[in-house]
Enzyme design. Structure first.
Site, PDB file in Angstrom:
ATOM      1  N   LYS A 167      32.583  36.317  56.934  1.00  0.00           N
ATOM      2  CA  LYS A 167      33.663  37.260  56.361  1.00  0.00           C
ATOM      3  C   LYS A 167      33.487  38.620  56.963  1.00  0.00           C
ATOM      4  CE  LYS A 167      36.843  38.408  53.444  1.00  0.00           C
ATOM      5  NZ  LYS A 167      36.937  38.310  52.155  1.00  0.00           N
ATOM      6  N   HIS A 206      38.844  30.382  49.368  1.00  0.00           N
ATOM      7  CA  HIS A 206      38.266  31.915  48.925  1.00  0.00           C
ATOM      8  C   HIS A 206      38.188  32.146  47.493  1.00  0.00           C
ATOM      9  CE1 HIS A 206      38.893  36.112  50.270  1.00  0.00           C
ATOM     10  NE2 HIS A 206      38.463  36.167  49.241  1.00  0.00           N
ATOM     11  N   HIS A 214      39.189  40.042  55.972  1.00  0.00           N
ATOM     12  CA  HIS A 214      40.131  40.842  54.784  1.00  0.00           C
ATOM     13  C   HIS A 214      40.897  41.899  55.730  1.00  0.00           C
ATOM     14  CE1 HIS A 214      40.370  42.917  50.761  1.00  0.00           C
ATOM     15  NE2 HIS A 214      41.149  43.853  51.589  1.00  0.00           N
ATOM     16  N   HIS A 256      43.943  35.956  51.789  1.00  0.00           N
ATOM     17  CA  HIS A 256      44.909  36.459  50.705  1.00  0.00           C
ATOM     18  C   HIS A 256      45.951  37.415  51.565  1.00  0.00           C
ATOM     19  CE1 HIS A 256      41.977  39.742  51.216  1.00  0.00           C
ATOM     20  NE2 HIS A 256      41.138  39.304  50.726  1.00  0.00           N
ATOM     21  N   ASP A 307      41.068  33.474  45.757  1.00  0.00           N
ATOM     22  CA  ASP A 307      40.617  34.878  45.529  1.00  0.00           C
ATOM     23  C   ASP A 307      40.029  35.202  43.969  1.00  0.00           C
ATOM     24  OD1 ASP A 307      39.463  37.249  46.440  1.00  0.00           O
ATOM     25  OD2 ASP A 307      41.094  38.384  46.678  1.00  0.00           O
ATOM     26  N   HIS A 315      35.218  34.060  44.706  1.00  0.00           N
ATOM     27  CA  HIS A 315      34.270  35.073  44.265  1.00  0.00           C
ATOM     28  C   HIS A 315      33.199  34.370  43.227  1.00  0.00           C
ATOM     29  CE1 HIS A 315      35.370  38.242  46.924  1.00  0.00           C
ATOM     30  NE2 HIS A 315      36.626  37.800  46.805  1.00  0.00           N
ATOM     31  N   LEU A 316      31.978  33.787  43.316  1.00  0.00           N
ATOM     32  CA  LEU A 316      31.510  33.300  42.376  1.00  0.00           C
ATOM     33  C   LEU A 316      30.512  34.139  41.747  1.00  0.00           C
ATOM     34  CD1 LEU A 316      30.839  29.555  43.793  1.00  0.00           C
ATOM     35  CD2 LEU A 316      31.917  30.350  41.663  1.00  0.00           C
ATOM     36  N   ARG A 317      30.094  35.555  42.461  1.00  0.00           N
ATOM     37  CA  ARG A 317      29.085  36.437  41.938  1.00  0.00           C
ATOM     38  C   ARG A 317      27.824  35.828  41.850  1.00  0.00           C
ATOM     39  NH1 ARG A 317      33.168  39.611  43.339  1.00  0.00           N
ATOM     40  NH2 ARG A 317      34.598  40.175  41.525  1.00  0.00           N
TER      41      ARG A 317
HETATM   42  O1  DOR Z   1      40.972  42.103  44.347  1.00  0.00           O
HETATM   43  C1  DOR Z   1      39.760  41.697  44.993  1.00  0.00           C
HETATM   44  N1  DOR Z   1      38.624  41.594  44.389  1.00  0.00           N
HETATM   45  N2  DOR Z   1      39.885  41.787  46.343  1.00  0.00           N
HETATM   46  C2  DOR Z   1      38.809  41.706  47.052  1.00  0.00           C
HETATM   47  O2  DOR Z   1      39.033  41.599  48.085  1.00  0.00           O
HETATM   48  C3  DOR Z   1      37.377  41.675  46.718  1.00  0.00           C
HETATM   49  C4  DOR Z   1      37.573  41.185  44.942  1.00  0.00           C
HETATM   50  C5  DOR Z   1      35.980  40.990  44.388  1.00  0.00           C
HETATM   51  O3  DOR Z   1      35.038  40.802  45.034  1.00  0.00           O
HETATM   52  O4  DOR Z   1      36.222  41.699  43.248  1.00  0.00           O
HETATM   53 ZN    ZN Z   2      38.324  37.850  47.954  1.00  0.00          ZN
END
Ligand code: DOR
Ligand code: ZN
Length: 350
Positions: A104, A18, A141, A179, A252, A20-22
């Site tokens: 997702k 899990h 989620h 998470h 995460d 997040h790479l943006r």
């Molecule tokens: O804390 C978080 N940040 N929880 C999420 O579900 C999304 C993530 C984000 O994309 O920043």
């Molecule tokens: Zn996440």
């Protein structure tokens, strides 16, 4: 139990189930940190606009690969963002072509960039039916978004009000509760062995809600689901160190610039990718279970996703406390790295 006299630990290269790479400058800044330690990652699709279709996932995967250091064989495993308009045929085609590994589910309004998520779960039934048929996992989620439900109760209520009905209607659907933050979620996964697993983040193994709120407000510990009380953190550690195959690492890791974190209404998200393996080694060592670390980071996840574990290994070495960077620079601004609040003695050998 504490104090394994181990100072070197070689394990299969870990994966992050899990992440997040943006995109853009942020992607270019953070991707190398994950690629340095991890073999693969399940990449979250909550960009603006979200990654909804197979074509969008393919294009995003291309941008990720371009952001990797020369010679990296890090493999992004793509997810599709489930909306009420998602086309089951597009999902199935993206899965069959190896473009998308999972879908997702964000309840609309649950977290960062979740506005396009699901409000009426009946509307996504055809997609979920198709996914069950083809064995494609749903990453969830697990928080309700009702304003009348206390934020500390949102995961527990989601299990009862949303997840149980979805799984009852569709027992063949393979679900990953992302998470997890509560004893309730750990118990639910333990008690329901069929088609169910959970990821646990680095930070939820280390902080409880006091880290955010006691003695001053600390925005860099704010994430969603928000950390709960200590008894829940202890339940998460027990699940992670247990060796139970249904629990595996999903960091995460979710970078936001410090400017965005420190606004009066700051973003949720903790950037932990650079220090995750060092943090986890401390957690498992303190629990006297260093040898179970490989299951959590490198074996359980692939088994659930029906993929082989990585062939390569990494070696963790114990030494003097790390002088790691408190921030990384990006062209969008600085991003604070997760501070576990204790010294990190373990590093990944280069
Ligand atoms: O804390 C978080 N940040 N929880 C999420 O579900 C999304 C993530 C984000 O994309 O920043
Ligand atoms: Zn996440």
């Amino acid at each position: 139990m504490s104090g394994d006299p181990i100072t070197r630990l070689t394990l299969r290269r870990p994966d992050d189930w899990h992440l997040h790479l943006r995109d853009g400058a942020m992607l270019r800044a953070v991707a190398p940190h994950s690629a340095a330690h991890f073999g693969r990652a399940i990449v979250m699709p909550n960009l603006v606009p979200p990654v909804v279709t197979g074509a969008e996932a393919l294009a995003y995967r291309g941008r990720i690969l371009e952001a990797l250091p020369e010679g990296s064989d890090f493999e992004p495993l793509m997810t599709l963002y489930l909306t009420e308009d998602t086309d089951p045929a597009d999902v199935a085609a993206a899965h069959a072509e190896g473009i998308a590994t999972a879908v997702k589910l964000y309840p609309a309004g649950a977290t960062t960039n979740s506005a396009s998520g699901v409000r009426d779960f009946d509307k996504v039934r055809p997609v979920l039916d198709k996914m069950a048929e083809i064995g494609m996992p749903l990453c969830v989620h697990g928080e309700v978004t009702n304003a009348d439900i206390d934020i500390f109760d949102r995961e527990k209520v989601f299990i009862d009000k949303v997840l149980k009905p979805i799984r009852k209607a569709n027992p063949d659907l393979r679900v990953v509760m992302e998470h997890v933050t509560t004893q309730d979620a750990v118990d639910y996964v333990r008690d329901n062995p069929r088609n169910l697993a959970a990821t646990i983040t680095t930070h939820h193994l280390i902080i409880n809600r006091n880290a955010i709120l006691a003695g001053g407000i600390r925005p860099h510990y704010y994430c969603l689901p928000v950390a709960k009380r200590e008894t829940h953190r202890v339940a998460l550690v027990q699940a992670a160190i247990s060796g139970d195959g249904r629990f595996f690492l999903g960091t995460d890791s979710a970078p936001h610039t410090d400017a965005r974190k420190l606004e009066p209404c700051g973003c949720a998200g903790i950037f932990s990718a650079p220090v995750t393996m060092s943090c986890l080694a401390e957690v498992f060592e303190t629990a006297g279970r260093l040898k179970q670390l490989e299951r959590f980071t490198s074996l359980n996840g692939p088994a659930f996703y029906k993929l082989p574990p990585n062939e390569e290994t990494i070696t963790l070495v114990k030494g003097d406390p790390l002088e790691g960077p408190a921030h990384i620079g990006t062209d969008d601004g600085a991003v604070t790295v997760f501070d576990p609040g204790f010294p990190l003695h373990w590093r990944v050998e280069a």
